[in-house]
Motif scaffolding. Sequence first.
Motif, PDB file in Angstrom:
ATOM      1  N   LEU A  92      -4.681   6.177  -3.986  1.00 59.67           N
ATOM      2  CA  LEU A  92      -3.948   6.009  -3.009  1.00 59.67           C
ATOM      3  C   LEU A  92      -3.226   7.248  -2.513  1.00 59.67           C
ATOM      4  O   LEU A  92      -2.815   7.741  -1.678  1.00 59.67           O
ATOM      5  N   SER A 151      -5.792   2.585  -8.855  1.00 53.46           N
ATOM      6  CA  SER A 151      -5.603   2.215  -7.342  1.00 53.46           C
ATOM      7  C   SER A 151      -4.485   3.351  -6.863  1.00 53.46           C
ATOM      8  O   SER A 151      -4.321   3.841  -5.793  1.00 53.46           O
ATOM      9  N   SER A 152      -3.306   3.453  -7.557  1.00 52.38           N
ATOM     10  CA  SER A 152      -2.338   4.023  -6.950  1.00 52.38           C
ATOM     11  C   SER A 152      -2.503   5.542  -7.078  1.00 52.38           C
ATOM     12  O   SER A 152      -2.202   6.457  -6.174  1.00 52.38           O
ATOM     13  N   ALA A 169      -6.265  -1.039 -13.503  1.00 49.34           N
ATOM     14  CA  ALA A 169      -6.445  -1.044 -12.022  1.00 49.34           C
ATOM     15  C   ALA A 169      -5.372  -0.556 -10.888  1.00 49.34           C
ATOM     16  O   ALA A 169      -5.782   0.000 -10.087  1.00 49.34           O
ATOM     17  N   LYS A 190       0.777  -1.408  -0.114  1.00 49.36           N
ATOM     18  CA  LYS A 190       0.114   0.013  -0.200  1.00 49.36           C
ATOM     19  C   LYS A 190       0.874   1.043  -0.203  1.00 49.36           C
ATOM     20  O   LYS A 190       0.657   2.198  -0.673  1.00 49.36           O
TER      21      LYS A 190
END
Length: 181
Positions: free
Chosen positions: A165, A161-162, A157, A2
């Motif tokens: 985040l 997502s990156s 994706a 993450k």
Amino acid sequence: MKKLLSCKTTAVLLLLVTGLFLGFYAYMLARPISYGMVYRNETVYEGEVFEGELTFYRNGRMKNENTNFDQPIEGYYYYQDGYVFSLMAQSEAEYEAEVEYIREHFDDALELPFYAARINAFRHRAIGLDDDVTSYVCTDLGTFAALGGALALFLAAAALSSLILSKRSRRALSAQDADLK
């Protein structure tokens, strides 16, 4: 993981890689001929199985292998307007002359049986005598399309997502800085 995905540099790199891959993927699927990939055919004629393979190369050469030939036949081809012409030429000079004939008499050349075939990256389709149709399919490109599509979805994706985040990470850092002041 993450922490790595929440980095702005990672998000930018993933977007760049995703964009490059999508460009390559679209090019591979939209090109007129699948150069270097094998087009395959399997047909049953009077109870006997005929298997054939065609491979086209960028230099105007092609290779034809099938169960009726003792060895592969290599020759020339010419592509124009969605059609590929299997040429009879045996030399560069004959190749040039035959291509010139096709350019000048395109409609007549289309009428010759098995001379001209419709082609795209996925399929080669020739019409012969008595309107017999022979189709060759590029199964390698079909596999590439499926696997490449899955990879493109994964990359998209991961990039999305990156981005999410990294934005959350920046907001959290901004909120911490505001609390400290």
